[in-house]
Scaffold this motif. Structure first.
Motif, PDB file in Angstrom:
ATOM      1  N   LEU A  93       0.856  -1.185   0.000  1.00 25.21           N
ATOM      2  CA  LEU A  93       0.000   0.000   0.000  1.00 25.21           C
ATOM      3  C   LEU A  93       0.890   1.233   0.000  1.00 25.21           C
TER       4      LEU A  93
ATOM      5  N   GLU B 261      -3.883   3.757  -2.259  1.00 28.77           N
ATOM      6  CA  GLU B 261      -3.611   3.108  -3.529  1.00 28.77           C
ATOM      7  C   GLU B 261      -2.721   1.889  -3.303  1.00 28.77           C
ATOM      8  N   LEU B 262      -2.996   0.818  -4.078  1.00 28.22           N
ATOM      9  CA  LEU B 262      -2.168  -0.386  -3.970  1.00 28.22           C
ATOM     10  C   LEU B 262      -0.891  -0.204  -4.772  1.00 28.22           C
TER      11      LEU B 262
ATOM     12  N   VAL C 137      -8.035   1.987  -3.641  1.00 22.47           N
ATOM     13  CA  VAL C 137      -8.728   1.063  -2.740  1.00 22.47           C
ATOM     14  C   VAL C 137      -9.927   1.743  -2.077  1.00 22.47           C
TER      15      VAL C 137
ATOM     16  N   ILE D  51      -7.510  -4.303   4.156  1.00 30.68           N
ATOM     17  CA  ILE D  51      -7.212  -2.876   3.984  1.00 30.68           C
ATOM     18  C   ILE D  51      -8.080  -2.036   4.912  1.00 30.68           C
TER      19      ILE D  51
ATOM     20  N   ASN E 219      -9.957  -6.232   0.506  1.00 32.32           N
ATOM     21  CA  ASN E 219     -10.816  -5.195   1.077  1.00 32.32           C
ATOM     22  C   ASN E 219     -10.900  -5.290   2.597  1.00 32.32           C
TER      23      ASN E 219
ATOM     24  N   LYS F  16     -13.848   1.115  -2.041  1.00 26.59           N
ATOM     25  CA  LYS F  16     -13.305  -0.234  -1.890  1.00 26.59           C
ATOM     26  C   LYS F  16     -13.031  -0.800  -3.272  1.00 26.59           C
ATOM     27  N   ILE F  17     -12.254  -1.915  -3.319  1.00 24.42           N
ATOM     28  CA  ILE F  17     -11.951  -2.516  -4.622  1.00 24.42           C
ATOM     29  C   ILE F  17     -13.196  -3.229  -5.127  1.00 24.42           C
TER      30      ILE F  17
ATOM     31  N   ASN G  89     -10.862   2.116  -9.265  1.00 25.06           N
ATOM     32  CA  ASN G  89     -10.898   1.142  -8.163  1.00 25.06           C
ATOM     33  C   ASN G  89     -11.519  -0.176  -8.616  1.00 25.06           C
TER      34      ASN G  89
ATOM     35  N   PHE H  39      -3.742  -4.912 -10.270  1.00 24.13           N
ATOM     36  CA  PHE H  39      -3.746  -4.322  -8.928  1.00 24.13           C
ATOM     37  C   PHE H  39      -2.677  -3.241  -8.754  1.00 24.13           C
TER      38      PHE H  39
END
Lengths: 179, 195
Positions: free
Chosen positions: A92, A98-99, A131, A169, A166, A134-135, A146, A126
């Protein structure tokens, strides 16, 4: 007398077995720990190639680049897949929005179908994925930052990956906010 | 003497004739390399445990013989597991829980009970060598066939070109039963022809 012999033989065999095992365990222990550590480190470098320094904090890793700037965090998430547990290592950004990317550490999904969660094509989606809120996964081409596209014929496996991420995170964001 | 060794290789083949040890046989043979590694692990465990059981056979009280065999087998299984984890982590990962499960493999306990506990070490070793090599070729054959049909490769080397549509089912559990059944049939057919 008979009982004594039974006890004696069982004890001798067990002691001998335990002794042998402890001896070899001592020899192998270090190598096994090293192997596990190397596997995690290799995955971290795949996720964030520009990593120069990895700092291990309680249950996550902090990544720094050449200048010593914080690149982001690496976490391990685990959850249920289609056929068994799925373990995901993911990065992260420092803002936790953001991933950086993901790597599948282990899974037992169906070869040729769900196992594609470990393919470059799927994991690539990814990179730099938002995120928040949520994703989400779609069965067609994604349009928002996302969203990812689920693997054809393996929606359950794709959904598992998204849900596992999700959940973790969400938990991380809450914990970090408290500090 | 020679017959003892040869029996496990064909006549009394643990997989194709006795249908023993089905759990690792069906579960790990998704590729040739997995079959080979499992076979090698079995060779290690079976020969060492047979040798030791045979050496101490006169001291084992009959009431606790199974317990003694199990401890001896478990010791060598744990050693094999540690060795794979330390030196071949990727193979160890691919075989998963099936290495520790060799402890309950009926081929090994079967040889201890039926043969090595009643025969001198030399014969016991010939027997276990035959049976474990038989198990090895069975696993490698099964793994190669499944890998060939399911992924178009053998030992990771591409054998079938791009024209080949992979039968993914062959590397799934159902494929294990299909290929095993087919091989048992073929071997019975050969046997009948020879008579």
């Amino acid at each position: 007398m008979k009982t004594l012999r039974v006890v004696l033989v069982l004890t001798l065999v067990s002691v001998f077995s335990a002794g042998t095992l402890s001896f070899f365990e001592l020899l192998a222990e270090k190598r096994i720990a090293e192997n596990e550590k190397r596997e995690i480190e290799e995955s971290i470098f795949t996720i964030v190639p520009q990593t120069e320094k990895i700092e291990e904090v309680k249950d996550y890793y902090k990544l720094f680049d050449k200048e010593g700037d914080l690149l982001g965090y690496i976490f391990l998430a685990e959850g249920q897949g289609y056929q068994g547990p799925v373990k995901i290592l993911f990065g992260l950004k420092p803002n936790l929005e953001e991933l950086l990317g993901i790597e599948i550490i282990s899974h037992q999904e169906t070869p040729g179908l769900g196992a594609k969660i470990d393919s470059g094509e799927f994991k690539q989606q990814f990179r730099r994925l938002r995120v928040l809120p949520k994703i989400e996964y779609l069965k067609k081409k994604p349009s928002l930052p996302n969203q990812i596209q689920a693997i054809t014929a393996a929606t359950v496996s794709s959904r598992s990956v998204v849900n596992i991420l999700n959940k973790k995170i969400d938990q991380i964001r809450k914990e970090f906010k408290k500090r | 003497m020679k017959n003892v060794f040869k029996k496990g290789l064909w006549e009394n083949h643990p997989i194709f004739k006795q249908l023993l040890g089905m759990c690792p046989t069906l579960a790990v043979t998704t590729s040739a390399i997995n079959g080979l590694s499992m076979g090698l692990a079995i060779i290690f465990v079976l020969n060492f445990s047979s040798g030791i059981v045979s050496l101490i056979r006169k001291f084992i009280p009959p009431q606790v013989r199974i317990a003694v065999y199990t401890i001896i087998i478990a010791t060598f299984v744990t050693l094999a597991d540690l060795f794979l984890k330390a030196f071949f982590p990727s193979i160890s990962k691919a075989l998963g829980p099936y290495v520790p499960l060799i402890v309950v493999n009926c081929i090994i306990l079967g040889r201890a009970e039926a043969f090595s506990s009643k025969n001198p070490p030399k014969l016991a070793l010939l027997d276990s060598l035959g049976v474990s090599l038989g198990f090895l070729w069975g696993l490698v054959l099964l793994g190669s066939l499944r890998e060939l049909l399911g992924a178009g490769t053998i030992f990771g080397i591409k054998v079938l070109g791009d024209f080949f549509e992979k039968w993914v089912v062959m590397v799934l559990p159902a494929g294990a039963f299909l290929v095993l059944g087919f091989l048992v049939g073929v071997i019975n057919y050969i046997e009948r022809k020879r008579r």
